[in-house]
Design a protein around this motif. Structure first.
Motif, PDB file in Angstrom:
ATOM      1  N   MET A   1       0.838  -1.178   0.000  1.00 56.82           N
ATOM      2  CA  MET A   1       0.000   0.000   0.000  1.00 56.82           C
ATOM      3  C   MET A   1       0.892   1.253   0.000  1.00 56.82           C
ATOM      4  SD  MET A   1      -3.012   0.976   2.600  1.00 56.82           S
ATOM      5  CE  MET A   1      -4.372   1.160   1.503  1.00 56.82           C
ATOM      6  N   PRO A   2       0.579   2.261  -0.838  1.00 58.63           N
ATOM      7  CA  PRO A   2       1.396   3.474  -0.894  1.00 58.63           C
ATOM      8  C   PRO A   2       1.338   4.245   0.426  1.00 58.63           C
ATOM      9  CG  PRO A   2      -0.296   3.466  -2.622  1.00 58.63           C
ATOM     10  CD  PRO A   2      -0.507   2.261  -1.787  1.00 58.63           C
ATOM     11  N   LYS A   3       2.447   4.916   0.715  1.00 55.83           N
ATOM     12  CA  LYS A   3       2.485   5.736   1.922  1.00 55.83           C
ATOM     13  C   LYS A   3       1.656   6.994   1.723  1.00 55.83           C
ATOM     14  CE  LYS A   3       7.012   4.308   3.510  1.00 55.83           C
ATOM     15  NZ  LYS A   3       8.341   4.744   3.918  1.00 55.83           N
ATOM     16  N   LYS A   4       1.065   7.456   2.812  1.00 58.85           N
ATOM     17  CA  LYS A   4       0.272   8.674   2.779  1.00 58.85           C
ATOM     18  C   LYS A   4       1.219   9.881   2.687  1.00 58.85           C
ATOM     19  CE  LYS A   4      -3.330  11.128   5.220  1.00 58.85           C
ATOM     20  NZ  LYS A   4      -4.129  11.232   6.414  1.00 58.85           N
ATOM     21  N   TYR A   5       0.854  10.838   1.869  1.00 58.25           N
ATOM     22  CA  TYR A   5       1.640  12.059   1.714  1.00 58.25           C
ATOM     23  C   TYR A   5       1.681  12.825   3.031  1.00 58.25           C
ATOM     24  CZ  TYR A   5       2.810  16.823   0.303  1.00 58.25           C
ATOM     25  OH  TYR A   5       3.381  18.058   0.205  1.00 58.25           O
ATOM     26  N   ASN A   6       2.872  13.170   3.458  1.00 57.89           N
ATOM     27  CA  ASN A   6       3.055  13.917   4.697  1.00 57.89           C
ATOM     28  C   ASN A   6       3.844  15.183   4.367  1.00 57.89           C
ATOM     29  OD1 ASN A   6       4.108  14.971   7.110  1.00 57.89           O
ATOM     30  ND2 ASN A   6       4.006  12.969   8.104  1.00 57.89           N
ATOM     31  N   PRO A   7       3.174  16.328   4.212  1.00 60.57           N
ATOM     32  CA  PRO A   7       3.868  17.548   3.804  1.00 60.57           C
ATOM     33  C   PRO A   7       4.957  17.983   4.781  1.00 60.57           C
ATOM     34  CG  PRO A   7       1.572  18.012   4.371  1.00 60.57           C
ATOM     35  CD  PRO A   7       1.737  16.536   4.394  1.00 60.57           C
ATOM     36  N   GLN A   8       4.792  17.704   6.060  1.00 63.31           N
ATOM     37  CA  GLN A   8       5.824  18.081   7.031  1.00 63.31           C
ATOM     38  C   GLN A   8       7.106  17.285   6.809  1.00 63.31           C
ATOM     39  OE1 GLN A   8       4.503  21.120   7.796  1.00 63.31           O
ATOM     40  NE2 GLN A   8       5.915  20.776   9.467  1.00 63.31           N
ATOM     41  N   LYS A   9       6.981  15.991   6.472  1.00 61.75           N
ATOM     42  CA  LYS A   9       8.160  15.175   6.190  1.00 61.75           C
ATOM     43  C   LYS A   9       8.853  15.654   4.913  1.00 61.75           C
ATOM     44  CE  LYS A   9       7.461  10.756   8.418  1.00 61.75           C
ATOM     45  NZ  LYS A   9       7.370   9.305   8.224  1.00 61.75           N
ATOM     46  N   VAL A  10       8.061  16.003   3.917  1.00 61.71           N
ATOM     47  CA  VAL A  10       8.629  16.506   2.662  1.00 61.71           C
ATOM     48  C   VAL A  10       9.355  17.821   2.914  1.00 61.71           C
ATOM     49  CG1 VAL A  10       8.077  17.350   0.346  1.00 61.71           C
ATOM     50  CG2 VAL A  10       6.905  15.330   1.248  1.00 61.71           C
ATOM     51  N   LYS A  11       8.715  18.718   3.636  1.00 58.58           N
ATOM     52  CA  LYS A  11       9.324  20.013   3.945  1.00 58.58           C
ATOM     53  C   LYS A  11      10.609  19.819   4.751  1.00 58.58           C
ATOM     54  CE  LYS A  11       8.219  24.513   5.858  1.00 58.58           C
ATOM     55  NZ  LYS A  11       7.157  25.382   6.332  1.00 58.58           N
ATOM     56  N   SER A  12      10.575  18.942   5.732  1.00 53.22           N
ATOM     57  CA  SER A  12      11.753  18.672   6.557  1.00 53.22           C
ATOM     58  C   SER A  12      12.903  18.129   5.708  1.00 53.22           C
ATOM     59  CB  SER A  12      11.405  17.679   7.662  1.00 53.22           C
ATOM     60  OG  SER A  12      12.532  17.342   8.413  1.00 53.22           O
ATOM     61  N   PHE A  13      12.590  17.194   4.810  1.00 45.52           N
ATOM     62  CA  PHE A  13      13.629  16.630   3.938  1.00 45.52           C
ATOM     63  C   PHE A  13      14.287  17.735   3.127  1.00 45.52           C
ATOM     64  CE2 PHE A  13      14.986  15.321  -0.262  1.00 45.52           C
ATOM     65  CZ  PHE A  13      15.916  14.343   0.045  1.00 45.52           C
ATOM     66  N   TRP A  14      13.482  18.566   2.458  1.00 46.79           N
ATOM     67  CA  TRP A  14      14.049  19.596   1.586  1.00 46.79           C
ATOM     68  C   TRP A  14      14.733  20.700   2.380  1.00 46.79           C
ATOM     69  CZ3 TRP A  14      15.477  18.576  -2.987  1.00 46.79           C
ATOM     70  CH2 TRP A  14      14.817  17.591  -3.718  1.00 46.79           C
ATOM     71  N   ASN A  15      14.260  21.013   3.574  1.00 47.22           N
ATOM     72  CA  ASN A  15      14.972  21.975   4.411  1.00 47.22           C
ATOM     73  C   ASN A  15      16.350  21.448   4.793  1.00 47.22           C
ATOM     74  OD1 ASN A  15      13.199  24.159   4.473  1.00 47.22           O
ATOM     75  ND2 ASN A  15      12.073  23.367   6.224  1.00 47.22           N
ATOM     76  N   ASN A  16      16.442  20.154   5.082  1.00 48.96           N
ATOM     77  CA  ASN A  16      17.728  19.550   5.420  1.00 48.96           C
ATOM     78  C   ASN A  16      18.642  19.435   4.197  1.00 48.96           C
ATOM     79  OD1 ASN A  16      17.123  19.212   8.145  1.00 48.96           O
ATOM     80  ND2 ASN A  16      16.155  17.238   7.790  1.00 48.96           N
ATOM     81  N   TYR A  17      18.077  19.342   3.019  1.00 51.18           N
ATOM     82  CA  TYR A  17      18.834  19.149   1.779  1.00 51.18           C
ATOM     83  C   TYR A  17      19.150  20.472   1.071  1.00 51.18           C
ATOM     84  CZ  TYR A  17      20.021  17.048  -2.751  1.00 51.18           C
ATOM     85  OH  TYR A  17      20.657  16.676  -3.899  1.00 51.18           O
ATOM     86  N   ALA A  18      18.675  21.595   1.588  1.00 53.30           N
ATOM     87  CA  ALA A  18      18.745  22.881   0.887  1.00 53.30           C
ATOM     88  C   ALA A  18      20.159  23.262   0.469  1.00 53.30           C
ATOM     89  CB  ALA A  18      18.126  23.984   1.734  1.00 53.30           C
ATOM     90  N   CYS A  19      21.129  23.121   1.348  1.00 55.73           N
ATOM     91  CA  CYS A  19      22.500  23.516   1.008  1.00 55.73           C
ATOM     92  C   CYS A  19      23.078  22.623  -0.082  1.00 55.73           C
ATOM     93  CB  CYS A  19      23.386  23.501   2.248  1.00 55.73           C
ATOM     94  SG  CYS A  19      22.996  24.838   3.383  1.00 55.73           S
ATOM     95  N   SER A  20      22.775  21.330  -0.010  1.00 53.52           N
ATOM     96  CA  SER A  20      23.223  20.410  -1.070  1.00 53.52           C
ATOM     97  C   SER A  20      22.526  20.727  -2.383  1.00 53.52           C
ATOM     98  CB  SER A  20      22.939  18.959  -0.679  1.00 53.52           C
ATOM     99  OG  SER A  20      23.713  18.593   0.427  1.00 53.52           O
ATOM    100  N   GLU A  21      21.240  21.062  -2.304  1.00 54.51           N
ATOM    101  CA  GLU A  21      20.474  21.442  -3.495  1.00 54.51           C
ATOM    102  C   GLU A  21      21.132  22.637  -4.178  1.00 54.51           C
ATOM    103  OE1 GLU A  21      17.091  22.117  -6.158  1.00 54.51           O
ATOM    104  OE2 GLU A  21      17.886  20.377  -5.155  1.00 54.51           O
ATOM    105  N   ASN A  22      21.514  23.613  -3.391  1.00 55.08           N
ATOM    106  CA  ASN A  22      22.147  24.805  -3.932  1.00 55.08           C
ATOM    107  C   ASN A  22      23.461  24.446  -4.627  1.00 55.08           C
ATOM    108  OD1 ASN A  22      22.349  27.660  -4.306  1.00 55.08           O
ATOM    109  ND2 ASN A  22      23.890  27.678  -2.713  1.00 55.08           N
ATOM    110  N   LYS A  23      24.255  23.602  -4.014  1.00 56.91           N
ATOM    111  CA  LYS A  23      25.525  23.168  -4.610  1.00 56.91           C
ATOM    112  C   LYS A  23      25.276  22.359  -5.885  1.00 56.91           C
ATOM    113  CE  LYS A  23      29.722  20.615  -3.597  1.00 56.91           C
ATOM    114  NZ  LYS A  23      30.415  19.712  -2.701  1.00 56.91           N
ATOM    115  N   ASP A  24      24.308  21.451  -5.836  1.00 55.06           N
ATOM    116  CA  ASP A  24      23.986  20.619  -7.004  1.00 55.06           C
ATOM    117  C   ASP A  24      23.548  21.471  -8.197  1.00 55.06           C
ATOM    118  OD1 ASP A  24      24.550  18.393  -5.465  1.00 55.06           O
ATOM    119  OD2 ASP A  24      22.450  17.833  -5.170  1.00 55.06           O
ATOM    120  N   GLU A  25      22.812  22.538  -7.940  1.00 61.96           N
ATOM    121  CA  GLU A  25      22.321  23.405  -9.015  1.00 61.96           C
ATOM    122  C   GLU A  25      23.447  24.124  -9.747  1.00 61.96           C
ATOM    123  OE1 GLU A  25      19.467  24.162 -10.531  1.00 61.96           O
ATOM    124  OE2 GLU A  25      18.360  22.671  -9.426  1.00 61.96           O
TER     125      GLU A  25
END
Length: 87
Positions: A1-25
């Motif tokens: 069964m697919p996992k339920k979308y959790n916007p807080q988990k998504v936001k937390s992931f991208w907030n933690n990844y932001a500096c890497s995202e900037n470098k990757d870009e």
């Protein structure tokens, strides 16, 4: 069964990844960078309004704005948007 979308988990992931995202870009050799920019140059019209939904730290937003497009950047990550404002 697919996992339920959790916007807080998504936001937390991208907030933690932001500096890497900037470098990757900034890696012009990565397909992750090359493909969206190819698409922008080939398919986005020369004028108009573009919504860059999930635009991260804004590098593609800036590319489109330099083409004289009106661009709105939207992202779930507060940290990505903070970085985008500084660019």
């Amino acid at each position: 069964m697919p996992k339920k979308y959790n916007p807080q988990k998504v936001k937390s992931f991208w907030n933690n990844y932001a500096c890497s995202e900037n470098k990757d870009e900034q890696d012009d050799r990565s397909l992750r960078v090359i493909l969206p920019r190819y698409f922008i140059n080939k398919y986005i019209p020369k004028t108009g309004l573009v919504l860059d939904a999930g635009g991260g730290t804004g590098y593609n937003t800036i590319l489109m704005a330099k083409k004289n497009l009106n661009v709105i950047l939207f992202d779930i990550s507060d940290k990505c948007l903070t970085i985008a404002k500084k660019i």
